[in-house]
Motif scaffolding. Structure first.
Motif, PDB file in Angstrom:
ATOM      1  N   UNK A  90       0.794  -1.618   0.393  1.00 15.16           N
ATOM      2  CA  UNK A  90       0.317  -0.021  -0.023  1.00 15.16           C
ATOM      3  C   UNK A  90       0.664   1.221   0.717  1.00 15.16           C
ATOM      4  N   UNK A  91       2.123   1.109  -0.111  1.00 17.26           N
ATOM      5  CA  UNK A  91       2.830   1.812  -0.117  1.00 17.26           C
ATOM      6  C   UNK A  91       2.883   3.285  -1.308  1.00 17.26           C
ATOM      7  N   UNK A  92       3.634   4.246  -1.374  1.00 18.77           N
ATOM      8  CA  UNK A  92       3.828   4.727  -2.778  1.00 18.77           C
ATOM      9  C   UNK A  92       4.975   5.307  -2.821  1.00 18.77           C
ATOM     10  N   UNK A  93       5.761   5.630  -3.278  1.00 22.96           N
ATOM     11  CA  UNK A  93       7.115   5.849  -3.231  1.00 22.96           C
ATOM     12  C   UNK A  93       7.905   5.835  -4.082  1.00 22.96           C
ATOM     13  N   UNK A  94       9.074   6.105  -4.103  1.00 26.04           N
ATOM     14  CA  UNK A  94      10.409   5.804  -5.307  1.00 26.04           C
ATOM     15  C   UNK A  94      11.556   5.204  -4.345  1.00 26.04           C
ATOM     16  N   UNK A 103      21.811  -3.085 -13.667  1.00 28.72           N
ATOM     17  CA  UNK A 103      21.323  -1.346 -13.786  1.00 28.72           C
ATOM     18  C   UNK A 103      20.471  -0.986 -13.103  1.00 28.72           C
ATOM     19  N   UNK A 104      21.030   0.469 -12.036  1.00 30.88           N
ATOM     20  CA  UNK A 104      19.885   1.046 -11.318  1.00 30.88           C
ATOM     21  C   UNK A 104      19.226   1.769 -11.683  1.00 30.88           C
ATOM     22  N   UNK A 105      18.407   1.977 -10.972  1.00 30.21           N
ATOM     23  CA  UNK A 105      17.434   2.952 -11.849  1.00 30.21           C
ATOM     24  C   UNK A 105      16.757   4.270 -10.342  1.00 30.21           C
ATOM     25  N   UNK A 106      16.733   5.021 -10.618  1.00 29.88           N
ATOM     26  CA  UNK A 106      15.758   5.346  -9.641  1.00 29.88           C
ATOM     27  C   UNK A 106      13.754   5.515 -10.488  1.00 29.88           C
ATOM     28  N   UNK A 107      13.514   4.367  -9.387  1.00 30.63           N
ATOM     29  CA  UNK A 107      12.222   3.712  -9.742  1.00 30.63           C
ATOM     30  C   UNK A 107      11.137   4.519  -9.052  1.00 30.63           C
ATOM     31  N   UNK A 125       2.523  -0.730 -10.409  1.00 29.63           N
ATOM     32  CA  UNK A 125       2.531  -0.059 -11.512  1.00 29.63           C
ATOM     33  C   UNK A 125       4.084   0.336 -10.906  1.00 29.63           C
ATOM     34  N   UNK A 126       5.177   0.360 -12.212  1.00 27.14           N
ATOM     35  CA  UNK A 126       6.942   1.308 -11.732  1.00 27.14           C
ATOM     36  C   UNK A 126       6.733   2.066 -12.871  1.00 27.14           C
ATOM     37  N   UNK A 127       7.446   2.875 -12.521  1.00 26.52           N
ATOM     38  CA  UNK A 127       7.829   3.815 -14.027  1.00 26.52           C
ATOM     39  C   UNK A 127       9.578   4.001 -13.698  1.00 26.52           C
ATOM     40  N   UNK A 128      10.157   3.413 -14.133  1.00 23.68           N
ATOM     41  CA  UNK A 128      12.066   3.991 -13.932  1.00 23.68           C
ATOM     42  C   UNK A 128      12.588   4.563 -14.737  1.00 23.68           C
ATOM     43  N   UNK A 129      13.799   5.086 -14.492  1.00 27.71           N
ATOM     44  CA  UNK A 129      14.546   6.100 -15.711  1.00 27.71           C
ATOM     45  C   UNK A 129      16.183   5.764 -15.145  1.00 27.71           C
TER      46      UNK A 129
END
Length: 185
Positions: A90-94, A103-107, A125-129
């Motif tokens: 239930x957490x939403x963060x990065x 490789x390391x990503x900001x997720x 839902x994951x968003x990575x860069x």
């Protein structure tokens, strides 16, 4: 249902109970949604987000942590990351985290919560860069500050040099006059 050309037939089942005015269940309304609707949403909504910023978006199944929407080469892979586990709690963060590719990503992560009375299916839902892309604006600001610091230091050094020259002129004249008096003796 449309038959996909690039993989197995996939769809989403949705069913809801139907109640009469007295609150008694009288049946169940059910439907199959073709997975093509998810692909069309990805194309129309998510692709513009990903286009310029090397951002990837993934939808992960709650049942087995498999990627069900995202990069074609990762669909069907199990994703065991702390961000997935945190979203399922239930957490939403990065987070900055290392992915299976090493490789390391900001997720960024969040778990779908449904809509109104519909509880949803619990997809994550994951968003990575990539870090170098995510940190690029910070690097630009850092470089600008360094350049500005060098320019300010150079201007300050020049100003101090000119000021010191002006302040020392009378002392130099006095020293020259004293030396010429000594030379006469």
């Amino acid at each position: 249902m449309p038959q996909p050309t690039d993989g197995p037939l996939r769809f989403v089942d949705i069913s809801v109970p139907v109640f009469n005015d007295e609150g008694k269940m009288t049946g169940i309304l059910a439907t199959h949604l073709s997975w093509e609707w998810a692909k069309s949403i990805e194309k129309s909504v998510l692709k513009p987000i990903k286009k310029n910023k090397q951002t990837e978006i993934f939808v992960v199944s709650k049942l087995d942590n498999r990627i069900i929407l995202g990069s074609k080469d990762l669909i069907g892979e199990t994703l065991l990351l702390p961000s997935v586990q945190n979203a399922q709690k239930g957490k939403n963060s990065w987070a900055l985290e290392k992915w299976p590719d090493g490789k390391s990503y900001l997720t960024g992560y969040i778990q779908g919560k449904g809509y109104m009375d519909y509880k949803g299916v619990g997809w994550t839902v994951l968003v990575r860069q990539p870090l170098d892309v995510a940190y690029a604006p910070i690097a630009k600001v850092k470089n600008f500050i360094l350049l500005l610091g060098f320019v300010c230091a150079a201007v300050f050094a020049l100003a101090v040099s000119l000021l010191a020259n002006q302040v020392s002129k009378p002392l130099r004249k006095l020293t020259e006059a004293g030396e010429s008096l000594n030379a006469r003796k």
